[in-house]
Design an enzyme around this catalytic site. Structure first.
Site, PDB file in Angstrom:
ATOM      1  N   LYS A 171       0.877  -1.167   0.000  1.00 11.88           N
ATOM      2  CA  LYS A 171       0.000   0.000   0.000  1.00 11.88           C
ATOM      3  C   LYS A 171       0.913   1.215   0.000  1.00 11.88           C
ATOM      4  O   LYS A 171       1.530   1.547   1.004  1.00 11.88           O
ATOM      5  CB  LYS A 171      -0.917   0.046   1.214  1.00 11.88           C
ATOM      6  N   GLY A 231       4.631   3.388  11.329  1.00 11.25           N
ATOM      7  CA  GLY A 231       3.856   4.618  11.430  1.00 11.25           C
ATOM      8  C   GLY A 231       3.426   4.902  12.858  1.00 11.25           C
ATOM      9  O   GLY A 231       4.116   4.545  13.820  1.00 11.25           O
ATOM     10  N   GLU A 277       5.826  -1.252  13.588  1.00  9.73           N
ATOM     11  CA  GLU A 277       6.795  -0.408  14.291  1.00  9.73           C
ATOM     12  C   GLU A 277       6.116   0.939  14.471  1.00  9.73           C
ATOM     13  O   GLU A 277       5.771   1.597  13.503  1.00  9.73           O
ATOM     14  CB  GLU A 277       8.090  -0.294  13.485  1.00  9.73           C
ATOM     15  N   CYS A 328      11.973   7.878  13.724  1.00 13.85           N
ATOM     16  CA  CYS A 328      11.349   7.111  14.804  1.00 13.85           C
ATOM     17  C   CYS A 328      12.283   6.979  15.999  1.00 13.85           C
ATOM     18  O   CYS A 328      11.847   6.610  17.089  1.00 13.85           O
ATOM     19  CB  CYS A 328      10.931   5.735  14.298  1.00 13.85           C
TER      20      CYS A 328
END
Length: 527
Positions: free
Chosen positions: A183, A240, A264, A301
């Site tokens: 996606k 995300g 994650e 992140c």
């Protein structure tokens, strides 16, 4: 080179009527390309093709899959500067970042290819029969890892190469023998289409089955929901936010046949500043953390969102030097106006909390979509009483928590949510007396750093990019490095199976010459 269409297997399709564009945050304008969202029929076809491809692809040899991954890397490199320009136009990142991240993406693919060529990753284990064992004979048992089936990968916003179309999730799933449906992330669909074209070319050149890879477009939640709920999909990879990752996890758990979601998600990456280290190297660490907080506009992140220290003159000095260092750094462009808005809203929420003081902020003018970095401070007691202060804000902001003493610091660390990383800044002799703190940090993180910064994730076998929830949905696995492959496989045993019908990895002759566990001994020997 951009068509705006979906890759349903190797065929470009755009039967839908819902379209949208990506955005150039540097120029603050929409990009010219028009993208068409995948229809229900296109989703169904992509999943059906992946399911069909799985029957063939799971039987491919390690050498064949390695050739496929290396071909993907070659085709990505062959896209040349055009791909880098596209990346920059949809991310706002500079060309140097584009080049570096492309190198990481290509390097990941080649690392998995090398893993496949060597072959021992399948963890072959053989226990030979003992017919005359008393009181009961021992059967011949042979175990190997086998792929799960079609995997859905959600591209991430902040890594258009390394964690998206041909990033770590896709590379590891293909290495495992699983077809992949991506996606594409709505912020960089054009970049995703170009990378997808490279994967399709590589699949065709290496005679991979039709449907081994598809790339679908969707601007909202409809596409993702349909893919996760589809009965032929067997696993999901996601990078995300906590909210989105948890929503996918819950959807997958509610299916008649639940499937794993390897997500994650959020992390504030706590940093503990021990007193002696701050006293000895205050300026060094202030400069290092000013750079780490602002790197890539804080859109990592592993961005250090929380700094912990013990109240006193040393911490005051560090605070002043961090303020001076961070206010000198020019802001960076964020990925999208929505990211900038989210950063400003999140920062404002932190600043509005009782007891929070803003001690640093870039004072100059900032262009649209540029994140203006901030440092806030609060005392340890207030932090303990207010869970909001430990929430991730995606962008260049960090909270300096001033603890009364080591006992309060330890209490805070023990109450933190799961994190990707934790860092301890200290002198070696200080660390010897911090066993409780080290244990507490180890219980909360996937990677513990000594005297460094958390930003920067090396792609190698020893790297763990994961951690206790909500840093990841399953702390037993990493999203980076060759061991990421173990998310997409399951153990499978053969009992008393004819030797010639076994996978090559389990045959008596060990034709692949891989390392195997034979009757509890690791060896490459034949039986």
């Amino acid at each position: 080179m951009i068509t705006g269409k979906n890759y349903v297997g190797s065929t470009l399709k755009a039967a839908g009527n819902k379209t949208f564009k990506t955005f150039n945050p540097q120029l603050n304008v929409e990009n010219p390309w028009v993208f068409t969202e995948a229809t229900h029929e296109e989703i169904e076809e992509a999943v059906a093709l992946a399911h069909q491809a799985f029957g063939t692809y799971k039987k491919s040899s390690g050498l064949e899959r390695a050739g496929f991954l290396n071909a993907i890397a070659d085709e990505i490199v062959a896209l040349g500067n055009d791909l880098l320009v596209q990346y920059c136009s949809e991310s706002g990142f500079p060309m140097g970042r584009a080049e570096g991240e492309r190198g990481r993406m290509v390097g990941q693919l080649r690392a998995f290819a090398q893993m496949l060529i060597e072959g021992s990753w399948v963890q072959a284990a053989i226990d030979t029969a003992v017919i005359d064992r008393v009181p009961a004979p021992k059967e011949d048992l042979r175990k190997i890892l086998v792929p799960l089936g079609p995997v859905v990968v959600f591209g991430s916003s902040n890594f258009p190469f390394a964690f998206s179309t041909a990033g770590g999730d896709t590379a590891s799933a293909l290495a495992a023998g699983c077809p992949v449906i991506v996606k594409s992330h709505s912020m960089h669909i054009g970049t995703g289409e170009m990378v997808a074209s490279a994967i399709i070319k590589a699949a065709q050149k290496t005679n991979m089955p039709e449907g081994v890879f598809s790339n679908l477009i969707g601007g909202g939640t409809t596409l993702g929901t349909a893919l996760v709920k589809h009965p032929l999909v067997k696993a999901v990879g996601f990078t995300g936010s906590i909210r989105a990752g948890r929503a996918l996890f819950d959807l997958a758990a509610q299916r008649p046949e639940p499937i794993p979601v390897f997500a994650e998600m959020g992390s504030v990456n706590p940093v503990v500043l021990l007193p002696k280290a701050v006293e000895v190297n205050s300026q060094k660490w202030a400069t290092a953390y000013a750079g780490s907080i602002t790197l890539g506009a804080g859109q990592f992140c592993t961005n250090p969102g929380l700094l912990f220290g013990i109240k006193g003159a040393q911490l005051n000095k560090f605070s002043e030097e961090l303020t001076q260092a961070i206010e000198k750094i020019e802001p960076f462009c964020m990925l999208h106006p929505s990211m900038k808005d989210g950063f400003e809203e999140g920062s404002a929420t932190l600043i509005a909390q009782n007891g929070v003081v803003k001690i640093a902020e870039y004072k100059g003018e900032a262009a649209p979509n540029y994140g203006v970095q901030k440092v806030l401070t609060v005392d340890g007691k207030t932090f303990l009483e207010n869970k909001t202060l430990s929430h991730e804000v995606f962008g260049p902001v960090s909270v300096l928590v001033q603890c009364d003493d080591e006992q309060q610091l330890l209490k805070i660390v023990n109450q933190l949510d799961g994190q990707l990383t934790g860092t301890i800044i200290g002198e070696p002799e200080e660390l010897k007396n911090q066993e409780e703190l080290i244990t507490a940090m180890q219980n909360r993180v996937g990677r513990l750093i000594f005297n460094g910064v958390p930003t920067g994730v090396e792609v190698c076998p020893s790297m763990i990019h994961g951690g206790p929830y909500p840093a990841s949905s399953d702390s037993r696995f990493t999203a980076v490095g060759i061991h990421a492959v173990y998310r997409w496989v399951r153990p499978f045993s053969y009992q008393n199976w004819p030797n010639e019908l076994l996978p090559a990895e389990l045959q008596n002759e060990n034709p692949l010459q891989i390392l195997r566990t034979l009757n509890n001994i690791q060896t490459k020997s034949q039986i």
